[in-house]
Scaffold this motif. Structure first.
Motif, PDB file in Angstrom:
ATOM      1  N   PRO A  52     -15.714 -45.648  28.375  1.00 51.40           N
ATOM      2  CA  PRO A  52     -16.336 -45.745  29.768  1.00 51.40           C
ATOM      3  C   PRO A  52     -15.288 -46.360  30.930  1.00 51.40           C
ATOM      4  CG  PRO A  52     -18.273 -46.449  28.344  1.00 51.40           C
ATOM      5  CD  PRO A  52     -17.064 -46.228  27.422  1.00 51.40           C
ATOM      6  N   THR A 137     -15.543 -51.716  19.555  1.00 49.68           N
ATOM      7  CA  THR A 137     -16.985 -51.843  19.678  1.00 49.68           C
ATOM      8  C   THR A 137     -17.869 -52.953  19.036  1.00 49.68           C
ATOM      9  OG1 THR A 137     -17.406 -49.874  18.507  1.00 49.68           O
ATOM     10  CG2 THR A 137     -17.286 -49.418  20.778  1.00 49.68           C
ATOM     11  N   THR A 140     -16.800 -56.302  20.572  1.00 48.92           N
ATOM     12  CA  THR A 140     -17.436 -56.326  21.820  1.00 48.92           C
ATOM     13  C   THR A 140     -18.939 -56.935  21.820  1.00 48.92           C
ATOM     14  OG1 THR A 140     -16.221 -54.757  22.809  1.00 48.92           O
ATOM     15  CG2 THR A 140     -17.698 -55.229  23.985  1.00 48.92           C
ATOM     16  N   ALA A 161     -28.312 -49.425  27.304  1.00 50.42           N
ATOM     17  CA  ALA A 161     -27.301 -48.448  26.564  1.00 50.42           C
ATOM     18  C   ALA A 161     -27.393 -48.764  24.951  1.00 50.42           C
ATOM     19  CB  ALA A 161     -25.877 -48.262  26.898  1.00 50.42           C
ATOM     20  N   ALA A 165     -22.246 -47.115  21.412  1.00 47.35           N
ATOM     21  CA  ALA A 165     -21.440 -47.669  20.373  1.00 47.35           C
ATOM     22  C   ALA A 165     -21.528 -49.219  20.432  1.00 47.35           C
ATOM     23  CB  ALA A 165     -19.925 -47.351  20.637  1.00 47.35           C
ATOM     24  N   VAL A 166     -21.383 -49.712  21.561  1.00 53.37           N
ATOM     25  CA  VAL A 166     -21.600 -51.266  21.638  1.00 53.37           C
ATOM     26  C   VAL A 166     -22.866 -51.714  21.267  1.00 53.37           C
ATOM     27  CG1 VAL A 166     -21.427 -53.462  23.316  1.00 53.37           C
ATOM     28  CG2 VAL A 166     -19.457 -51.507  23.174  1.00 53.37           C
ATOM     29  N   LYS A 190     -32.575 -40.806  20.685  1.00 55.07           N
ATOM     30  CA  LYS A 190     -31.908 -42.231  20.606  1.00 55.07           C
ATOM     31  C   LYS A 190     -33.010 -43.242  20.411  1.00 55.07           C
ATOM     32  CE  LYS A 190     -27.664 -41.139  23.395  1.00 55.07           C
ATOM     33  NZ  LYS A 190     -26.772 -41.537  24.301  1.00 55.07           N
ATOM     34  N   TYR A 206     -35.447 -44.719  29.377  1.00 52.90           N
ATOM     35  CA  TYR A 206     -35.271 -44.926  30.964  1.00 52.90           C
ATOM     36  C   TYR A 206     -35.479 -43.721  31.435  1.00 52.90           C
ATOM     37  CZ  TYR A 206     -30.656 -43.872  31.182  1.00 52.90           C
ATOM     38  OH  TYR A 206     -29.175 -43.008  31.229  1.00 52.90           O
ATOM     39  N   ASN A 229     -25.255 -53.337  29.624  1.00 58.70           N
ATOM     40  CA  ASN A 229     -24.043 -52.373  29.511  1.00 58.70           C
ATOM     41  C   ASN A 229     -24.097 -51.460  30.701  1.00 58.70           C
ATOM     42  OD1 ASN A 229     -22.857 -52.915  26.949  1.00 58.70           O
ATOM     43  ND2 ASN A 229     -24.637 -52.076  26.047  1.00 58.70           N
ATOM     44  N   VAL A 230     -24.917 -51.557  31.540  1.00 60.93           N
ATOM     45  CA  VAL A 230     -25.424 -50.381  32.516  1.00 60.93           C
ATOM     46  C   VAL A 230     -25.062 -50.839  34.272  1.00 60.93           C
ATOM     47  CG1 VAL A 230     -26.248 -48.828  30.943  1.00 60.93           C
ATOM     48  CG2 VAL A 230     -27.695 -50.300  32.531  1.00 60.93           C
ATOM     49  N   GLY A 252     -20.810 -54.284  30.665  1.00 62.66           N
ATOM     50  CA  GLY A 252     -20.322 -53.038  31.477  1.00 62.66           C
ATOM     51  C   GLY A 252     -21.325 -52.730  32.480  1.00 62.66           C
ATOM     52  N   LEU A 253     -20.930 -52.007  33.363  1.00 61.11           N
ATOM     53  CA  LEU A 253     -21.698 -51.236  34.490  1.00 61.11           C
ATOM     54  C   LEU A 253     -21.572 -50.042  34.541  1.00 61.11           C
ATOM     55  CD1 LEU A 253     -20.087 -54.275  36.775  1.00 61.11           C
ATOM     56  CD2 LEU A 253     -22.423 -54.240  35.775  1.00 61.11           C
ATOM     57  N   ILE A 254     -22.019 -49.233  33.618  1.00 64.01           N
ATOM     58  CA  ILE A 254     -21.623 -47.857  33.442  1.00 64.01           C
ATOM     59  C   ILE A 254     -22.277 -47.070  34.652  1.00 64.01           C
ATOM     60  CG2 ILE A 254     -23.346 -47.323  31.615  1.00 64.01           C
ATOM     61  CD1 ILE A 254     -20.853 -45.339  30.690  1.00 64.01           C
ATOM     62  N   PHE A 327     -21.066 -40.526  30.249  1.00 66.07           N
ATOM     63  CA  PHE A 327     -21.937 -40.783  31.516  1.00 66.07           C
ATOM     64  C   PHE A 327     -23.074 -39.969  31.674  1.00 66.07           C
ATOM     65  CE2 PHE A 327     -17.372 -42.082  32.026  1.00 66.07           C
ATOM     66  CZ  PHE A 327     -17.690 -43.133  32.849  1.00 66.07           C
ATOM     67  N   GLY A 329     -24.790 -39.229  28.767  1.00 66.75           N
ATOM     68  CA  GLY A 329     -25.512 -39.731  27.588  1.00 66.75           C
ATOM     69  C   GLY A 329     -25.430 -38.774  26.512  1.00 66.75           C
TER      70      GLY A 329
HETATM   71  N1  NAP Z   1     -16.501 -56.037  28.277  1.00 66.46           N
HETATM   72  C1  NAP Z   1     -15.875 -55.237  27.140  1.00 66.46           C
HETATM   73  O1  NAP Z   1     -14.759 -55.822  26.897  1.00 66.46           O
HETATM   74  C2  NAP Z   1     -16.103 -54.042  26.910  1.00 66.46           C
HETATM   75  C3  NAP Z   1     -15.700 -53.438  25.801  1.00 66.46           C
HETATM   76  C4  NAP Z   1     -16.202 -51.940  25.487  1.00 66.46           C
HETATM   77  C5  NAP Z   1     -17.085 -51.539  26.455  1.00 66.46           C
HETATM   78  N2  NAP Z   1     -17.567 -52.212  27.397  1.00 66.46           N
HETATM   79  C6  NAP Z   1     -18.894 -51.633  28.030  1.00 66.46           C
HETATM   80  O2  NAP Z   1     -19.782 -51.383  27.217  1.00 66.46           O
HETATM   81  C7  NAP Z   1     -20.841 -50.240  27.638  1.00 66.46           C
HETATM   82  C8  NAP Z   1     -21.149 -49.433  26.834  1.00 66.46           C
HETATM   83  O3  NAP Z   1     -19.919 -48.839  26.292  1.00 66.46           O
HETATM   84  P1  NAP Z   1     -19.753 -47.922  24.991  1.00 66.46           P
HETATM   85  O4  NAP Z   1     -18.166 -47.577  24.639  1.00 66.46           O
HETATM   86  O5  NAP Z   1     -20.552 -48.521  23.894  1.00 66.46           O
HETATM   87  O6  NAP Z   1     -20.339 -46.485  25.259  1.00 66.46           O
HETATM   88  P2  NAP Z   1     -21.527 -45.714  24.790  1.00 66.46           P
HETATM   89  O7  NAP Z   1     -22.941 -46.940  25.032  1.00 66.46           O
HETATM   90  O8  NAP Z   1     -21.342 -45.256  23.364  1.00 66.46           O
HETATM   91  O9  NAP Z   1     -21.880 -44.521  25.824  1.00 66.46           O
HETATM   92  C9  NAP Z   1     -22.284 -44.831  27.188  1.00 66.46           C
HETATM   93  C10 NAP Z   1     -23.889 -44.624  26.988  1.00 66.46           C
HETATM   94  O10 NAP Z   1     -24.099 -45.340  28.508  1.00 66.46           O
HETATM   95  C11 NAP Z   1     -25.454 -44.849  28.898  1.00 66.46           C
HETATM   96  N3  NAP Z   1     -25.107 -44.257  30.381  1.00 66.46           N
HETATM   97  C12 NAP Z   1     -24.421 -43.481  30.915  1.00 66.46           C
HETATM   98  N4  NAP Z   1     -24.645 -43.835  32.234  1.00 66.46           N
HETATM   99  C13 NAP Z   1     -25.742 -44.455  32.391  1.00 66.46           C
HETATM  100  C14 NAP Z   1     -26.446 -44.802  33.455  1.00 66.46           C
HETATM  101  N5  NAP Z   1     -26.223 -44.424  34.797  1.00 66.46           N
HETATM  102  N6  NAP Z   1     -27.555 -45.433  33.426  1.00 66.46           N
HETATM  103  C15 NAP Z   1     -27.756 -45.967  32.178  1.00 66.46           C
HETATM  104  N7  NAP Z   1     -27.304 -45.681  31.075  1.00 66.46           N
HETATM  105  C16 NAP Z   1     -26.056 -45.169  31.060  1.00 66.46           C
HETATM  106  C17 NAP Z   1     -25.403 -43.487  28.014  1.00 66.46           C
HETATM  107  O11 NAP Z   1     -26.496 -43.697  27.036  1.00 66.46           O
HETATM  108  P3  NAP Z   1     -28.102 -43.141  27.287  1.00 66.46           P
HETATM  109  O12 NAP Z   1     -28.206 -41.904  26.744  1.00 66.46           O
HETATM  110  O13 NAP Z   1     -28.869 -44.112  26.789  1.00 66.46           O
HETATM  111  O14 NAP Z   1     -28.247 -43.033  28.871  1.00 66.46           O
HETATM  112  C18 NAP Z   1     -24.288 -43.390  27.430  1.00 66.46           C
HETATM  113  O15 NAP Z   1     -24.258 -42.840  25.936  1.00 66.46           O
HETATM  114  C19 NAP Z   1     -20.010 -49.529  28.746  1.00 66.46           C
HETATM  115  O16 NAP Z   1     -20.439 -50.280  29.839  1.00 66.46           O
HETATM  116  C20 NAP Z   1     -18.426 -50.089  28.767  1.00 66.46           C
HETATM  117  O17 NAP Z   1     -17.662 -50.224  29.831  1.00 66.46           O
HETATM  118  C21 NAP Z   1     -17.266 -53.487  27.662  1.00 66.46           C
END
Ligand code: NAP
Length: 343
Positions: A52, A137, A140, A161, A165-166, A190, A206, A229-230, A252-254, A327, A329
């Motif tokens: 993301p 992940t 994290t 989320a 992955a996370v 899911k 949701y 995460n969102v 995260g704030l996806i 984005f 999902g």
């Molecule tokens: N702070 C850190 O160091 C760090 C490190 C890695 C990742 N992150 C953050 O962790 C979060 C998850 O990352 P990930 O790599 O594990 O990806 P992920 O969860 O595997 O993929 C992103 C998921 O977010 C959901 N999503 C997308 N748009 C959305 C929305 N508008 N509202 C609600 N859910 C939404 C989708 O799942 P659904 O099908 O369930 O909607 C999508 O599958 C992200 O916010 C990322 O930026 C932060």
């Protein structure tokens, strides 16, 4: 080796996206594979991570690191690559290494000796584990949940989320720590995986349910930890139901990455009313503690307590379209691009 006639492909940022990433925001470019100097290796990418945060790096908002400049190779949040040429003592052709900050959306790159981290051999795990749960992940989830969430047995944990992955790793660590876990995800498939395979206690789709109403039903004793995460509407619903001294690790704030114009949470006041601890964190800040974390994650994987999914998309040319799966999902686990075969 003379690389004059050998080219490699890379994606370069052409313009900053407005909203969702368009393939025209990037350009697939051919370049000549560089020669290496002493104390360098030339590596061929096998996998690179799609995250993301790629969308954040493409924009010029104030962020936790420099945005990718127009014309530069798109940065990757991790990669695995095989050594093809080596002028580093102790590093042999065929060894697999982490790309670190050198490997972007590209087929080849050069690494200095000082940054080489080898992937251990004969672990019994698929190589993709080292770019997913044992890449960034898993850590994290581990540091965000344990260090910032500070879980106690019996507490109620909500994860958004949750099938990602996370999120999926957070859910499982929370179960290991004896918490009651509520997972929020965007499809019935899911949600079923979370409940049937990962042992999550309650699930909320949701996209079909009212998040606040469903959270009220599944968290009758309130929420002690909300792993965010969102952001957006989900954060607001969770804030509404937080218990006194609750914790919110902001991972995260996806929901906002494609459009930062939305306003802050309406239930901000509960940070005061419920004396909450709301803490943003970056996994990179925990780099020195990765050893301890990977040991625990490896043990839990071996014991069958942690499962993970990897969503592999074949071909570097597909990176700009595939990244949008995060984005919509449509990704089903840690999203990665495979650019060449594993040796
Ligand atoms: N702070 C850190 O160091 C760090 C490190 C890695 C990742 N992150 C953050 O962790 C979060 C998850 O990352 P990930 O790599 O594990 O990806 P992920 O969860 O595997 O993929 C992103 C998921 O977010 C959901 N999503 C997308 N748009 C959305 C929305 N508008 N509202 C609600 N859910 C939404 C989708 O799942 P659904 O099908 O369930 O909607 C999508 O599958 C992200 O916010 C990322 O930026 C932060």
């Amino acid at each position: 080796m003379d690389n004059t006639n050998r080219s490699f492909k890379s994606w370069r940022l052409k313009q900053r996206p407005s909203g969702e990433i368009e393939t025209t925001d990037l350009e697939l470019v051919d370049d000549i594979i560089p020669e290496i100097n002493d104390n360098e290796v030339l590596v061929r990418t096998i996998y690179f991570s799609l995250d993301p945060t790629n969308r954040i790096w493409m924009s010029d908002v104030d962020q936790y690191m420099e945005p990718v400049e127009i014309g530069d190779i798109m940065r990757a949040g991790g990669s695995l690559a095989v050594v093809e040429e080596s002028k580093v003592e102790g590093v042999s052709i065929g060894e697999i290494v982490q790309g670190g900050m050198h490997g972007g959306w590209q087929e080849y790159f050069v690494m200095p000796a000082s940054d080489i981290i080898k992937i251990p051999k004969d672990t019994g795990l698929p190589l993709t584990a080292f770019i997913s749960v044992l890449g960034f992940t898993g850590p994290t989830a581990y540091f965000g949940f344990l260090d910032i969430g500070k879980p106690k047995e019996g507490e109620t944990v909500v994860v958004s989320a949750a099938a990602g992955a996370v999120g999926s790793i957070v859910c499982q660590i929370a179960k290991i720590k004896g918490c009651k876990v509520v997972g929020i995800a965007g499809s019935d498939e899911k949600c079923k995986w979370l409940k049937d395979d990962l042992g999550v206690d309650h699930v909320i789709n949701y996209k079909k349910e009212n998040i606040l109403e469903s959270l009220k039903k599944s968290c009758p004793d309130g929420i002690d930890i909300y792993f965010d995460n969102v952001g957006g509407e989900t954060l607001d619903a969770a804030l509404t139901l937080m218990n006194k001294f609750g914790r919110i690790p902001v991972c995260g704030l996806i929901s906002m990455y494609n459009d930062w114009s939305s306003t802050g949470p309406k239930m901000y006041r509960n940070i005061l009313m419920k004396t909450l601890t709301v803490t943003g964190f970056l996994v990179s800040d925990y780099a020195e503690q990765f050893g301890e974390c990977l040991e625990s994650l490896g043990k839990w994987i071996a014991e069958g307590k942690i499962k993970y999914k990897v969503d592999v998309v074949d071909g570097i040319e597909n990176a700009p379209t595939a990244v949008n799966k995060l984005f919509s999902g449509e990704n089903n686990g840690k999203l990665i691009i495979q650019t060449s075969k594993e040796p």
